[in-house]
Enzyme design. Structure first.
Site, PDB file in Angstrom:
ATOM      1  N   HIS A 109      -5.402  -3.647   5.402  1.00 11.04           N
ATOM      2  CA  HIS A 109      -4.789  -3.986   4.110  1.00 11.04           C
ATOM      3  C   HIS A 109      -5.825  -4.513   3.130  1.00 11.04           C
ATOM      4  O   HIS A 109      -5.602  -5.483   2.414  1.00 11.04           O
ATOM      5  CB  HIS A 109      -3.673  -5.019   4.332  1.00 11.04           C
ATOM      6  CG  HIS A 109      -2.899  -5.374   3.099  1.00 11.04           C
ATOM      7  ND1 HIS A 109      -2.263  -4.427   2.313  1.00 11.04           N
ATOM      8  CD2 HIS A 109      -2.657  -6.581   2.516  1.00 11.04           C
ATOM      9  CE1 HIS A 109      -1.667  -5.039   1.293  1.00 11.04           C
ATOM     10  NE2 HIS A 109      -1.895  -6.341   1.392  1.00 11.04           N
TER      11      HIS A 109
ATOM     12  N   ASP B  53       0.833  -1.203   0.000  1.00  9.68           N
ATOM     13  CA  ASP B  53       0.000   0.000   0.000  1.00  9.68           C
ATOM     14  C   ASP B  53       0.869   1.256   0.000  1.00  9.68           C
ATOM     15  O   ASP B  53       0.553   2.248  -0.666  1.00  9.68           O
ATOM     16  CB  ASP B  53      -0.925   0.008   1.226  1.00  9.68           C
ATOM     17  CG  ASP B  53      -1.794  -1.237   1.287  1.00  9.68           C
ATOM     18  OD1 ASP B  53      -2.198  -1.730   0.219  1.00  9.68           O
ATOM     19  OD2 ASP B  53      -2.057  -1.722   2.401  1.00  9.68           O
TER      20      ASP B  53
END
Length: 331
Positions: A179, A151
């Site tokens: 996530h 990310d």
């Protein structure tokens, strides 16, 4: 002497991740474990002219225990990948069982290892790992990490594209929360160097970071998910952990951790209500030495994102804890 293990080494993430780890001078032994093909991957990598000795293991004859015995760091990308139309939640029962089984082995033969979990859904698999380690009496929150680095890598890359910054490696953006989808909260207001775009472009950037995995799944047209970028991100985080283990100071990277077991995490837990949360972590010889609080200076838009994140993340965490405490032991 540092022994590193990749559990799930023959998969789409595991192979390139193992290749990158073979090039790391901080590793002296690299053990590869999977249910198929790990011996071939190990043989292939063993021909590369770097110091790390490579060995491969399969499940028969306690291969998992032999692979992970006395490991210093274990990276777990094991599991099945997402396919078009499949959410991370669809992966849950299969990957949760795989991770639970691996952690049960680790608890027995490498209880002091640094454990880096890539297997999705990370929001649930990390709580599963924690519950298994607690039940075995060997849980150390400072050595259990959910790898959310992809990310951060995406946020850095996408900002560079928008801003024209050619020095992508110099960009620093905290990405917090979880996530998957809306649990991913990129804090673009805290980007260094700072940048500015209009609200429409900012919203598009946030969405692209949150759902970048879908972009890759679609582009691969059913042939896979984000394997190469995830392998890079997994290696990047593992290398930082290894450098910190080796005594290097000042290393900070966000990771999904058990907040109440990490110094500085209690304050973040009270603010979010989530036991597990990804925040910038200062790494050291003990693992996660300090959780840094990024919540004190959020914009209104980031506060809105955070609210949506915590509402969803609590359910993901609970699902993992419930699975760990109800599923039978893995064979």
């Amino acid at each position: 002497m540092v022994k590193a293990v990749v559990a799930g080494a023959a998969g789409g993430i595991g192979q390139p991740l193992s290749l990158l780890l073979k090039t790391c001078p901080l590793i002296t032994e690299l053990a590869l474990y999977d249910v198929v093909n790990s011996l071939g991957v190990a043989a292939d990598l063993s021909h590369i002219s770097t110091p790390a000795k490579v060995t491969g293991y399969l499940p028969p004859d306690d291969g998992g225990k032999k692979a992970m015995k006395d490991a210093d760091i274990i990276v777990i990308p094991a599991g099945i990948p997402r396919k078009p139309g499949m959410t991370r939640d669809d992966l849950f029962n299969i990957n949760a069982g795989i991770v639970k089984g691996l952690i049960e082995i680790i608890a027995e033969v490498a209880p002091k290892a640094y454990i880096l979990i890539i297997s999705n859904p990370v929001n649930s698999t990390v709580p599963i790992a924690a519950e298994v380690l607690k039940a075995k009496g060997v849980f150390n929150a400072q050595r259990l990490f959910g790898v959310t680095t992809l990310d951060i890598v995406r946020a850095e890359t996408f900002i560079a594209e928008v801003s024209g910054n050619k020095s992508v490696q110099s960009i620093n953006i905290p990405v917090i929360g979880g996530h998957s989808g809306e649990t991913i909260v990129p804090l673009f207001s805290q980007a260094k160097p700072s940048f500015s775009v209009d609200d429409e472009k900012l919203a598009a950037l946030v969405n692209r970071v949150q759902f970048g995995g879908d972009e890759v799944v679609k582009a691969k047209d059913g042939a896979g998910s984000a394997t190469l970028s995830m392998a890079y991100a997994g290696f990047r985080f593992a290398e930082k952990v290894l450098k910190a283990m080796n005594g290097e100071k000042g290393i900070v990277e966000p990771s999904f951790v058990y907040l109440q077991g990490v110094p500085g995490g209690e304050e973040i837990y009270k603010a979010t209500g989530c036991e597990f949360f990804s925040v910038p972590i200062e790494l050291g010889t003990n693992g996660a030495e300090k959780a840094l609080n990024p919540l004190t200076n959020l914009t209104d838009k980031e506060q809105t994102l955070l609210k949506a994140c915590t509402e969803a993340l609590g359910g993901h965490i609970k699902k993992g804890v419930t699975f760990a405490n109800s599923a039978p032991p893995q064979k």
